[in-house]
Design an enzyme around this catalytic site. Sequence first.
Site, PDB file in Angstrom:
ATOM      1  N   GLU A   1      94.915  62.771  15.010  1.00 31.13           N
ATOM      2  CA  GLU A   1      95.861  63.663  15.690  1.00 31.13           C
ATOM      3  C   GLU A   1      95.640  63.743  17.189  1.00 31.13           C
ATOM      4  O   GLU A   1      96.556  64.067  17.934  1.00 31.13           O
ATOM      5  CB  GLU A   1      95.785  65.072  15.077  1.00 31.13           C
ATOM      6  CG  GLU A   1      94.697  65.991  15.639  1.00 31.13           C
ATOM      7  CD  GLU A   1      93.277  65.487  15.422  1.00 31.13           C
ATOM      8  OE1 GLU A   1      93.081  64.650  14.524  1.00 31.13           O
ATOM      9  OE2 GLU A   1      92.372  65.914  16.156  1.00 31.13           O
TER      10      GLU A   1
ATOM     11  N   ASP B   1      90.221  71.063  13.959  1.00 32.24           N
ATOM     12  CA  ASP B   1      90.734  69.844  13.337  1.00 32.24           C
ATOM     13  C   ASP B   1      90.277  69.765  11.882  1.00 32.24           C
ATOM     14  O   ASP B   1      89.159  69.349  11.592  1.00 32.24           O
ATOM     15  CB  ASP B   1      90.239  68.608  14.118  1.00 32.24           C
ATOM     16  CG  ASP B   1      90.764  67.304  13.521  1.00 32.24           C
ATOM     17  OD1 ASP B   1      91.668  67.356  12.657  1.00 32.24           O
ATOM     18  OD2 ASP B   1      90.263  66.231  13.926  1.00 32.24           O
TER      19      ASP B   1
ATOM     20  N   LYS C   1      89.840  66.516   5.935  1.00 30.54           N
ATOM     21  CA  LYS C   1      88.459  66.067   6.076  1.00 30.54           C
ATOM     22  C   LYS C   1      87.604  66.601   4.927  1.00 30.54           C
ATOM     23  O   LYS C   1      87.950  67.624   4.337  1.00 30.54           O
ATOM     24  CB  LYS C   1      87.869  66.602   7.396  1.00 30.54           C
ATOM     25  CG  LYS C   1      88.423  65.953   8.644  1.00 30.54           C
ATOM     26  CD  LYS C   1      87.766  66.537   9.889  1.00 30.54           C
ATOM     27  CE  LYS C   1      88.321  65.916  11.155  1.00 30.54           C
ATOM     28  NZ  LYS C   1      88.001  64.489  11.316  1.00 30.54           N
TER      29      LYS C   1
ATOM     30  N   ASP D   1      86.541  70.372  18.636  1.00 29.07           N
ATOM     31  CA  ASP D   1      87.520  69.326  18.926  1.00 29.07           C
ATOM     32  C   ASP D   1      88.376  69.646  20.160  1.00 29.07           C
ATOM     33  O   ASP D   1      89.286  68.899  20.494  1.00 29.07           O
ATOM     34  CB  ASP D   1      88.400  69.078  17.694  1.00 29.07           C
ATOM     35  CG  ASP D   1      88.834  67.622  17.552  1.00 29.07           C
ATOM     36  OD1 ASP D   1      88.217  66.763  18.198  1.00 29.07           O
ATOM     37  OD2 ASP D   1      89.797  67.365  16.803  1.00 29.07           O
TER      38      ASP D   1
ATOM     39  N   LYS E   1      91.787  66.793  25.491  1.00 28.02           N
ATOM     40  CA  LYS E   1      92.204  67.075  24.111  1.00 28.02           C
ATOM     41  C   LYS E   1      91.816  68.509  23.735  1.00 28.02           C
ATOM     42  O   LYS E   1      90.643  68.870  23.768  1.00 28.02           O
ATOM     43  CB  LYS E   1      91.537  66.077  23.152  1.00 28.02           C
ATOM     44  CG  LYS E   1      91.780  66.369  21.663  1.00 28.02           C
ATOM     45  CD  LYS E   1      91.146  65.317  20.741  1.00 28.02           C
ATOM     46  CE  LYS E   1      91.255  65.693  19.274  1.00 28.02           C
ATOM     47  NZ  LYS E   1      90.583  64.736  18.370  1.00 28.02           N
TER      48      LYS E   1
ATOM     49  N   ARG F   1      95.163  61.455  19.471  1.00 29.41           N
ATOM     50  CA  ARG F   1      96.017  60.516  20.215  1.00 29.41           C
ATOM     51  C   ARG F   1      97.471  60.966  20.200  1.00 29.41           C
ATOM     52  O   ARG F   1      98.229  60.676  21.119  1.00 29.41           O
ATOM     53  CB  ARG F   1      95.834  59.107  19.628  1.00 29.41           C
ATOM     54  CG  ARG F   1      96.196  58.997  18.174  1.00 29.41           C
ATOM     55  CD  ARG F   1      95.576  57.767  17.491  1.00 29.41           C
ATOM     56  NE  ARG F   1      94.138  57.921  17.258  1.00 29.41           N
ATOM     57  CZ  ARG F   1      93.365  56.996  16.712  1.00 29.41           C
ATOM     58  NH1 ARG F   1      93.877  55.836  16.342  1.00 29.41           N
ATOM     59  NH2 ARG F   1      92.079  57.214  16.535  1.00 29.41           N
TER      60      ARG F   1
ATOM     61  N   ASP G   1      94.825  62.790  10.361  1.00 27.38           N
ATOM     62  CA  ASP G   1      93.551  63.109  11.012  1.00 27.38           C
ATOM     63  C   ASP G   1      93.387  62.360  12.339  1.00 27.38           C
ATOM     64  O   ASP G   1      92.483  62.649  13.107  1.00 27.38           O
ATOM     65  CB  ASP G   1      92.389  62.799  10.058  1.00 27.38           C
ATOM     66  CG  ASP G   1      91.107  63.501  10.454  1.00 27.38           C
ATOM     67  OD1 ASP G   1      91.159  64.375  11.359  1.00 27.38           O
ATOM     68  OD2 ASP G   1      90.051  63.185   9.869  1.00 27.38           O
TER      69      ASP G   1
HETATM   70  N1  BES Z   1      88.221  64.912  16.022  1.00 25.45           N
HETATM   71  C1  BES Z   1      88.136  63.739  15.242  1.00 25.45           C
HETATM   72  C2  BES Z   1      87.062  62.778  15.731  1.00 25.45           C
HETATM   73  C3  BES Z   1      85.643  63.161  15.438  1.00 25.45           C
HETATM   74  C4  BES Z   1      85.130  62.993  14.175  1.00 25.45           C
HETATM   75  C5  BES Z   1      84.817  63.609  16.424  1.00 25.45           C
HETATM   76  C6  BES Z   1      83.815  63.298  13.920  1.00 25.45           C
HETATM   77  C7  BES Z   1      83.510  63.905  16.174  1.00 25.45           C
HETATM   78  C8  BES Z   1      82.999  63.755  14.918  1.00 25.45           C
HETATM   79  C9  BES Z   1      89.454  62.974  15.253  1.00 25.45           C
HETATM   80  O1  BES Z   1      90.575  63.750  15.317  1.00 25.45           O
HETATM   81  C10 BES Z   1      89.512  62.187  13.995  1.00 25.45           C
HETATM   82  O2  BES Z   1      89.555  62.796  12.957  1.00 25.45           O
HETATM   83  N2  BES Z   1      89.520  60.874  14.092  1.00 25.45           N
HETATM   84  C11 BES Z   1      89.565  60.029  12.958  1.00 25.45           C
HETATM   85  C12 BES Z   1      90.470  58.869  13.284  1.00 25.45           C
HETATM   86  C13 BES Z   1      90.740  57.981  12.106  1.00 25.45           C
HETATM   87  C14 BES Z   1      91.552  58.710  11.074  1.00 25.45           C
HETATM   88  C15 BES Z   1      91.456  56.752  12.608  1.00 25.45           C
HETATM   89  C16 BES Z   1      88.133  59.544  12.665  1.00 25.45           C
HETATM   90  O3  BES Z   1      87.404  59.285  13.592  1.00 25.45           O
HETATM   91  O4  BES Z   1      87.787  59.500  11.492  1.00 25.45           O
HETATM   92 ZN    ZN Z   2      90.394  65.544  16.205  1.00 24.12          ZN
HETATM   93 MN    MN Z   3      91.194  64.369  13.412  1.00 26.82          MN
END
Ligand code: BES
Ligand code: ZN
Ligand code: MN
Length: 494
Positions: A349, A270, A277, A288, A265, A351, A347
Amino acid sequence: MDFITRVAAPEAVKADCIAVGIYADGELTAQARSLDAAAKGALRAAVKSGDATGKKGSCAMLRQLPGVTVPRVLLVGLGKRQEYGDKAFLEAVAVAVKGAGTAVKELALAATDWAPAGRDSQWVARQLVLAAREAVFRADELKSSKDDAPSAVERVVLLLTGRDAAADQGLAQGNAIANGVELAKRLGNLPPNVCTPSFLAEEAKKLGRSHKLAVEVLERRKLEALKMGSFLSVAKGSAEPPKLIVMKYEGAKAKGAAPIVLVGKGITFDSGGISIKPSAAMDEMKFDMCGAASVFGALRAAAEMKLPLNLVGIVPACENLPSGSASKPGDIVTSMSGQTIEVLNTDAEGRLILCDALTYAERFKPAAVVDIATLTGACVVALGDVNSGLFSPDDALADELLAAAKNAVDWAWRLPVQEDYQEQLKSNFADMANIGLPGKAGAVIGACFLHRFAKAYPWAHLDIAGTAWKGGEKKGATGRPVPLLAQFLMQRAG
Ligand code: BES
Ligand code: ZN
Ligand code: MN
């Protein structure tokens, strides 16, 4: 910092300092005992007086001992023998390197004596290099005056009692893997205004030139032609153009051998997009792209070790930003596989870019595909910063990766990818939604989403959201899971 082996008795080795191990109960390791005999009991005396405790994390320097040619002896605490293991070994090496002081340039380590149960000299040598280089790593590339060096040591000598080719091999492996780890850390730590998708593409080309990799960068037009509608939907909120970076290493004896494919990834920042966020610690979302960085690092390590296998690295790279051209919650996109996705949360993103990269991977007819991603906050909740999350429907592949993780002291813990979770991804309007239910197995749902695009080959997913970087005072990329991946590739290469 360089590393060599040397065969010598500890009391006669040529170096500025020799580090020997003692346990917390005062028990001396073998080479410490032979030093003690040569020095007429000076080591035991230091233990008895309380100058050396053997406690984990501690060390004591003794100088100018009689009967010993090396001017300094560093007693390194290994902690309690019953608690001693792989992690304690790494800590002891770090303590030795940092505890050597400001005058020691050449440090000899009697580290085969410190081998944890079941670990051979090659493991000791390999991990020695990784631990020592970890201890002195600094991220001061963009500082005008550099941070103080944590150690003056320039050369580490692994002291051996007899010639041992496996130990020399271990040092070479350790250097290759540490080069990969440091590359991953550097890319991870660079700020998001520098480390853009285009920057990553240039770095890939550089790596290609220096390490004889075939590198191809697919631009937006090509991604459109490939119908990567999911990947492109994430990229379209940003002015930075997306890149699909493909790197190939060909080391297999048989030319057309099926490759291992690593997919990383590469979200270089992000923000969450329109589902933005909160601002606290948002800067950390520059990390990220640590999955992508680990693919760069693993390729570098594999190439430097000249592993006899074929390897392909695929990195979808873009930014996730809000703008007038960004994806909106409710948008439906069509992935390269033809499956449609309702983007309920912009968010989620990672996947969305990985699914198209996983479909693209099919053309390489892979022996196995491993994707590496800072995918979910839920994985951090589940496993913290100790274990990466490992997901695979394939027990054999999962076991291989878990064994590699243990050996590399770069731990992973298996979590399910099970059909019964798939119903969370149901959408009323598209083949699937990109999120499940709030607070319900978020890391598993991320993996289950990816599984829908990874049916054509053995596949595993590593969620490194909790392990790829540290926050707070020690903020910085860890280089994980490069050691795990390198070990997995070494095992595959036989
Ligand atoms: N890059 C983030 C995941 C992340 C969050 C990694 C905090 C490390 C610390 C990812 O893109 C994300 O935002 N995931 C969301 C998914 C949700 C919206 C289903 C998450 O984990 O909140
Ligand atoms: Zn992310
Ligand atoms: Mn995200």
